[in-house]
Design a protein around this motif. Structure first.
Motif, short mmCIF file in Angstrom:
data_model
loop_
_atom_site.label_atom_id
_atom_site.label_comp_id
_atom_site.label_asym_id
_atom_site.label_seq_id
_atom_site.Cartn_x
_atom_site.Cartn_y
_atom_site.Cartn_z
N ALA A 132 0.82 -1.20 0.00
CA ALA A 132 0.00 0.00 0.00
C ALA A 132 0.86 1.25 0.00
O ALA A 132 0.60 2.20 -0.76
CB ALA A 132 -0.92 -0.02 1.21
N ALA A 133 1.93 1.25 0.83
CA ALA A 133 2.79 2.43 0.91
C ALA A 133 3.45 2.69 -0.44
O ALA A 133 3.53 3.84 -0.90
CB ALA A 133 3.84 2.23 1.99
N ILE A 134 3.90 1.61 -1.10
CA ILE A 134 4.56 1.80 -2.39
C ILE A 134 3.53 2.27 -3.43
O ILE A 134 3.79 3.19 -4.21
CB ILE A 134 5.26 0.50 -2.84
CG1 ILE A 134 6.42 0.20 -1.90
CG2 ILE A 134 5.75 0.62 -4.26
CD1 ILE A 134 7.09 -1.11 -2.15
N ALA A 135 2.33 1.67 -3.40
CA ALA A 135 1.32 2.04 -4.38
C ALA A 135 0.92 3.50 -4.22
O ALA A 135 0.63 4.18 -5.21
CB ALA A 135 0.09 1.14 -4.22
N LEU A 136 0.91 4.01 -2.97
CA LEU A 136 0.51 5.40 -2.75
C LEU A 136 1.57 6.37 -3.25
O LEU A 136 1.24 7.46 -3.70
CB LEU A 136 0.26 5.63 -1.26
CG LEU A 136 -1.06 5.12 -0.71
CD1 LEU A 136 -1.11 5.33 0.78
CD2 LEU A 136 -2.21 5.84 -1.39
N THR A 137 2.85 5.99 -3.14
CA THR A 137 3.89 6.97 -3.45
C THR A 137 4.46 6.80 -4.85
O THR A 137 5.09 7.71 -5.36
CB THR A 137 5.04 6.87 -2.44
OG1 THR A 137 5.45 5.51 -2.38
CG2 THR A 137 4.62 7.35 -1.08
N LEU A 138 4.27 5.63 -5.45
CA LEU A 138 4.88 5.39 -6.76
C LEU A 138 4.10 6.15 -7.83
O LEU A 138 2.90 5.99 -7.97
CB LEU A 138 4.87 3.90 -7.08
CG LEU A 138 5.57 3.52 -8.37
CD1 LEU A 138 7.07 3.64 -8.22
CD2 LEU A 138 5.21 2.11 -8.79
#
Lengths: 222, 360
Positions: free
Chosen positions: A164-170
């Motif tokens: 989730a963290a990667i999906a939000l920032t990528l």
């Protein structure tokens, strides 16, 4: 009064450092200093855990919290531009609320810890570990047999958090000029270099006009 | 006579005699490890300059001698360097956090030395033969980044700060791959104890019994992640002379700088020792056990292997240009972590079959 044994002396020294560090975490004015005091608190509590013969937990505390979590914490805190004067504004207006929360916390802890559950008599000293007992092995055995379901569940929840963290920032930037290294490394000679075969030329100052046949041989190969 | 000398303090300290004696005795043992280590560190700097000199067709340091003896040309260089640095002034920059500025180099060298507590030199010669020594080593090497971060922040300088940020991100990234490589080692050895890890590599065919063959991808990963972990070329973006002057130690001078320098070389020797112990059979001989003298396990083999790995690090420095920052991150996250994860799974499956022949 001297403590009776060397172990208890060590315990008191570690506890004193731990309490001092923990107090400084909340009283230090500079957030970087506070974070570093938290590192000290983690290290000393790891020492106390090792004294309790929980060496795996002690080392894991240093490895995970001090070695990874606090490094990233410091990473963020160091980049903050904090105006200390502004932070200290409104101390008196926030005090009643803060005092209430602190009072609740202390009374909750007092209710639990002063009850008979945590009496010294209710908590007898555990048997000494047998020779060759491995704390790490025992923990691993428990985690992968009795507690394998909650353990795997916790792992999946953490994985979801990472994704989730990667999906939000990528995000793909439109104008970024970054080059894919795989593409860069996969370049072949044929894409960049053209080899031209032609007969060697002897410079003839007078003959500026070339014949048609010569032009044909000098033609560039595809 | 020694016993007679000890009776007076024994009577005076009473029940406290045992702990006090064990503390003093341990401190003496620590000195016996650290003092030769520091000499090795000093002469490693000379070997690095000499070796890179050979590779670049130069001679390297060959002037400074002891008492004017020509044959020893260059051998006094590390001592001269040390004296020079000792005599220099330590300048604390304006606006620097004074206490943390001094604490930085101390935090850099502390883990580099503390990790040696569990490193075995022979099956018996080890300061603390603890059960979870591999975990302890991991914990100590992960503390090394604090020296860089604290130094970078306390210097009150932009270049130092940039170096600290780069180093923090890099070390945290490579620690994961390094940890997975160690998971493979402890799976193959079925132990977290370094003495047992070396013992499980014992066998009849010498060099082919060591873990570098079944764990080859992990061995390569550990070696390269080790270079990144100690901030050496080609992963030395934390210093990056061409971009950020000298990175985290740009404001340091004299002895405070020298301590950073010592920490880097002590870490180099430490990673060399760990690689030799975990993948190259430690003190075991590379030759079959049946050979008369060469087949015997001894401390000398460990020294030779450490020397080999440390020389590899120097060779890397002389060969490769510095990595770009995004390439470092890509290598760590997208290459090493998948490689180690897959190999740990392969290893788990492999060990269940009869093709696993690495235990006697």
């Amino acid at each position: 009064m001297l403590p009776s044994t060397f172990q208890s002396l060590l315990f008191y020294v570690f506890s004193a450092i731990l309490i001092f560090a923990a107090l400084r975490v909340i009283t230090a004015q500079n957030p970087v200093h506070a974070a570093l005091f938290l590192v000290l608190a983690f290290c000393t509590s790891a020492g106390i855990w090792i004294q309790l013969e929980a060496e795996f937990l002690g080392i894991a505390l240093v490895l995970v919290y001090v070695g990874a979590v606090m490094v990233l914490f410091l990473f963020v805190v160091m980049m903050l531009d904090i105006n200390l004067l502004k932070l200290r504004e409104g101390f008196w207006s926030h005090l009643p609320m803060g005092a209430l929360v602190a009072f609740l916390l202390v009374s909750e802890m007092a209710l639990i810890l002063s009850g008979s559950y945590f009496d010294l008599l209710a908590m007898p000293k555990p048997d000494a570990a047998p020779v060759g007992y491995s704390n790490t092995k025992e923990l691993g055995r428990l985690l992968y047999t009795d507690y394998v379901y909650p353990f795997e569940l916790a792992a999946v929840i953490l994985l979801v958090a990472i994704v989730a963290a990667i999906a939000l920032t990528l995000r793909r930037r439109k104008h970024a000029k970054s080059i894919d290294p795989a593409w860069q490394a996969g370049v072949r000679k044929e894409d960049r270099v053209r080899v031209v075969t032609m007969p060697s030329e002897v410079e003839q100052p007078s003959a500026l006009v070339t014949t048609e046949a010569e032009q044909k041989t000098a033609e560039v190969r595809p | 006579m020694i016993e007679a000398l000890l009776t007076y303090p024994q009577a005076w300290l009473g029940a406290w005699w045992d702990p006090v004696f064990s503390v003093v005795w341990t401190v003496l043992k620590i000195m016996a490890i650290v003092a030769p280590l520091m000499i090795c560190v000093a002469y490693l700097t000379l070997w690095e300059r000499k070796m890179i000199g050979f590779m670049q067709g130069r001679i390297g340091p060959n002037r400074t001698t002891f008492f004017g003896i020509g044959v020893l040309g260059g051998w006094a260089q590390p001592i001269a360097d040390g004296l020079k640095l000792l005599a220099k002034e330590i300048i604390v920059p304006t606006g620097a956090s004074r206490f943390l500025f001094i604490l930085g180099p101390i935090m850099a060298i502390m883990p580099a030395l503390a990790a040696w507590a569990v490193v075995p030199f022979t099956p018996e010669l080890v300061l603390a033969n603890v059960d979870a020594s591999l975990l302890y080593i991991m914990a100590m090497t992960s503390l090394g980044v604090y020296g860089v971060i604290i130094a970078g922040w306390a210097s009150n300088s932009k270049y130092a700060f940039l170096g600290a940020l780069r180093s923090a991100a890099q070390i945290v990234s490579y620690e994961i791959a390094m940890g997975f490589a160690l998971v493979g080692v402890l799976m193959a050895a079925q132990s977290l104890n370094l003495v047992d890890i070396v013992k499980s590599q014992q066998g009849n065919v010498g060099v082919f019994n060591w873990f570098w063959i079944p764990l080859f991808p992990l061995f390569v990963t550990y070696l390269i992640a080790g270079v990144a972990e100690i901030n050496r070329a080609p992963f030395d973006v934390a210093e990056g002379e061409s971009e950020i002057v000298a990175g985290f130690h740009v404001e340091y001078s004299g002895m405070t700088f020298a301590v950073f320098f010592l920490a880097e070389y002590a870490n180099m020797i430490l990673i060399g020792a760990l690689t030799s112990l975990m993948f190259l059979g430690g003190w075991l001989s590379p030759f079959p056990q049946s050979w008369p003298l060469l087949g015997q396990a001894s401390f000398g083999w460990l020294i030779l292997k450490m020397f080999f790995v440390v020389s590899l690090f120097i060779w890397f420095r002389a060969t490769f240009p510095r990595y770009r920052y995004d390439q470092i991150m890509r290598l760590g996250w997208k290459v090493f972590i998948p490689v180690t994860l897959i190999w740990v799974a392969v290893l788990g499956a492999w060990m269940q079959t009869s093709f696993w022949i690495w235990w006697s």
